[in-house]
Design an enzyme around this catalytic site. Sequence first.
Site, PDB file in Angstrom:
ATOM      1  N   SER A 700       0.797  -1.224   0.000  1.00  0.00           N
ATOM      2  CA  SER A 700       0.000   0.000   0.000  1.00  0.00           C
ATOM      3  C   SER A 700       0.830   1.275   0.000  1.00  0.00           C
ATOM      4  O   SER A 700       0.268   2.370  -0.031  1.00  0.00           O
ATOM      5  CB  SER A 700      -0.937   0.008   1.208  1.00  0.00           C
ATOM      6  OG  SER A 700      -0.203  -0.052   2.412  1.00  0.00           O
ATOM      7  N   LYS A 743      -6.376   2.861   8.790  1.00  0.00           N
ATOM      8  CA  LYS A 743      -5.479   3.891   8.265  1.00  0.00           C
ATOM      9  C   LYS A 743      -6.112   5.272   8.340  1.00  0.00           C
ATOM     10  O   LYS A 743      -5.463   6.250   8.726  1.00  0.00           O
ATOM     11  CB  LYS A 743      -5.102   3.559   6.823  1.00  0.00           C
ATOM     12  CG  LYS A 743      -4.257   2.302   6.677  1.00  0.00           C
ATOM     13  CD  LYS A 743      -3.999   1.964   5.218  1.00  0.00           C
ATOM     14  CE  LYS A 743      -3.153   0.721   5.075  1.00  0.00           C
ATOM     15  NZ  LYS A 743      -2.917   0.344   3.675  1.00  0.00           N
TER      16      LYS A 743
END
Length: 811
Positions: A700, A743
Amino acid sequence: MRFAQRPAMPERRSLPVLSLRDTVLFPGIATPITVGRLKTLRAVEAALRVEGEDKRIFAVAQRDAAEEPTASGLFSIGVIARITQVQRFGSGLQLVLYCERRAAAPRYTEVDGVIRAPVIELADLPLRPEEDGALEALSREVRERAVEYGRHRGAPEDVLKQFVGSMYGPAELVNHIAFYLDLPTPEKQALLEILSTEERMRSLALHLYRQIGIVETQEKIRTTVEEELGERQREIYLREQLRAIQKELGEEDDENAAARLEHKLQRANLPAEILQEARRDLARLRRMGRETSPEAQVLMTWLEWVADLPWSQRTDDHVDLDRARAILDEDHYGLGDVKDRVLEFLAVRKLRLEQARSEGERSRAISRGPILLFLGPPGTGKTSIAESIARALGRKYVRVSLGGARDEADIRGHRRTYVGAMPGRILQGIKRIGSKNPVIVLDEVDKLGASYQGDPGAALLEVLDPAQNDGFVDHYLGLPFDLSEVLFICTANFRETIPPPLFDRMEPALFAGYTEQEKHEIARKYLLPRQRKECGLREEQLRVTGTAIGGIISGYTREAGVRQLERTLGALARKAARRIAAGEIERAVVGADDDVKELLGRARMRLERRLQYDQPGVATGMYYTQMGGDIMHVEASVMPGKGDFVLTGQLGDVMKESGRAALSYARAHAAELGVPSDRLQRRDVHIHVPAGAVPKDGPSAGVTMAVALVSALSGRPVRSDIAMTGEITLRGTVLPIGGIKEKVLGAHRAGIFEILLPADNEADLDDLPAEVRSSLEFYLVNTLDEALARCLRLRSIRLEAPEEMPHARAS
C-alpha cells in the site's frame, strides 16, 4: 560450692541481660541465637549501642519458659558473651554469640524495659597436683562415652572422634559435650555452676552413662517388639494403620468407593452405550481392588470423569433481542457493526428454535449456526463481548486460551495409558461448569503452533465442524461426547496466521479499533469508574476532566484498543489514592495536561503529526498494525551519482518492489512529469521510510513512494495536509488495498483531514464512524497521474497512452 573472683570484672559496667528459654550456654561455645521477644530485643539493642568492639551481653537461662522474663525467674549464673554477628529478619534478630567466661549476677535491675546486672566473673578452681591423674582418666572416659552416645544417636563415628579429639583441655571438653548433650535445663544449669573441673567432669560422665543406658533400653524394646510381631500380625497392624489414615484423610475403602461411583453413574443420566461401558469398567475395578493393581487408580479416576461430565445437563436459551442489545450496550461502547452481527446471529437462533417441533429438531437448530470469529487488535473487547453473549443467552461461559498451544493433547487429551493423563481443555471446561451447552471462547486461535506432538489446529477442525462434533471422542475419555450444542466463539489478532481449513469453518466479525472519541467515552463511562472502585476512591475524590482524558489517550497510549488506557488510568488513580491516604490532599482533580504530567510523568508516546509545511520529496502515507493505524512520512532524495537506486528503512520485499515500480514509472514518463531525461541517468535516487528499527512491508505504500519520488525529481513540493495510500502498477494504475478504516482513523488522529484513496476502496468508507467521515474530505483516484495532480497542486498530468503490445500469432 566455691567461688573464685577476678578483680577485673567488677570494674566493668553492668551488662544487659539476655534471657534464654530451654538453653544453657557454656564458656568457649560459639552458637547462633534467635531473638524475637521484646525484652530480649531491647537487651541486644542496648548491647549494640556500646561504642567500639565491646558489645557484650550477659546470657543466662530462665528457670521456666515464661514469655515475659522477670528478675526472679532467672538463674544467677550465666556466661558473658560477645556479639559477633547480627542479622535482621522480620521483627526479630539472628545473633552469633561467642561465650567468653562464666559469671554470676548478684542482683537484677530493670531500667526502661531492659534487664541489667552487675556481673562478677567466676573462674574455674585451680587444680591440685593429686587431681591430675584422676582428671586424665576421667577425660578419656568422657571422650569414649561421648563417642558411644553419638553413635547410638546415628552420628558417624569418625566425625565424633574428630570432634572430641579437637578439644585441648579438660574444661573445653566438658563444656562442649555438656552443651550438646540432650539434658533438661536444670541439669545443664547445675553443670554450669560447678567450678571444679574434676567435679564437673564426674557429673558429666554420670549423665553420659545414664543417657547411653536410656538409648540402649529403647533399642532393646524396639527390637523385641519387632521380633514378636509375626508376618500376619504385621499385616494386620499395617492394614489397621491404613484404615485409620484413610479415615483421617476422608478417603474410602474399595467397596464404599465402588458403591459411590455406581450411584453417581446411575444419577448422571448417561446414554445407554456409555453407561454399559462404565459399568463394565466398574466391575473390573471391584475385582482387582485398589491395592492389587496400579491400574485400579487409573480406572477410578476415569470413572469419576465419566460420572462428572454433564451428559444431559444443559441451560435453557432465553433469546430476547432487546435484552441482548441492552447487555451489549451496557458492557461495551461503540462496536456498532459487531453488535449488529451478534444480534443477527441471535435472531437467527431465536427463529430456528421457534420453528423446531421436536427435541431433535431443536438440537439441530442449535448446532447448525456459524462459528463466529472475532478478529481484531488486542484490547478491543473480543473476549468480553463473547462473555456478554453468554449472559444474553443465559448460558454458562468457558474461556479456553490456545495461545502457544503446540500439542494435539490440549484439544483431544492424552490416552489413559500415559502417567498423569487428563482430558483436553474442551472437556475440562465443560466438566468445570457442569453444562453441555455453554459458550466456549477459543481465545487466540491465530497463535496455535504445531510440533512433533501433533497439530492442535487440525484437532479443532472436528471440534468446530457441526457435521462431526456430535460424536467428539477425547483420547482420555475414549467415548463420544456431544459438542453440537456448544456455542463456539473464536478470537484472533491476525487473519494470516490462522490455518486456512480452520478459517474456512468460521465467519469473521472485524474489530477495527476505537476512535479517539470512542476511547474518550469508554474511559469516562467504564474504565475510570472501575479504577476508582479498585483503588477505594469515591467519585468526588478523583475527578478527571475530558481534556485530561484526551491528553492521556494521545500522550500515554498508542493502541487500537483500550487496555493500555485502562492501565494508565489505574496508575493515575493509585497515585491519587496514595496522596489522599497520606493526608496530603482531600481530593484530586485532574483537569489539564500539567496535572496529568505531575501524576504520570512526561508523555511516553510520540504520535506522528502532519508536516507543518509543504516540502519536496516528502509524502505522507498511511499504514496499520495490530496496534491500529498511523501515518508515516516517506522521504525521497536525488543526488549526483551514476543512476543508482537505494531503499532503506528495513523494508520488506513487497515494499522494495513498490519503490522500484515507482522509479520505473518515473523513468517511463519523465517528459510528461517535467523531469529532464538525463537527470535520472546522472543522479542517484534514495527512498527512505523513517523508524528504521521497525520492519515494514506491504503493497500500500506504492502511491506514497511514487509521489515522493516524482516530487524530488521535479522539485515540486508535496502537500503536507493530505495523506495517501494505494498500490501502483507500471502503467500507473492505482489498485485497492486493505485496512482502510484503521489507516483513515490513524490519519484523523494525526490531524490530517484530506485523504487520497484508490477509487476501488470507495465501499470501505461505509465502515468509518459517522463523526470521522463527516470531518474528512476524500479524493478517490484511479490512476497515478490523478494522485500526482492532487498531491503536487497541479491542474492535471496528461500521459500518453502506452503502445499496444503485439498479439502473438499461431504459426
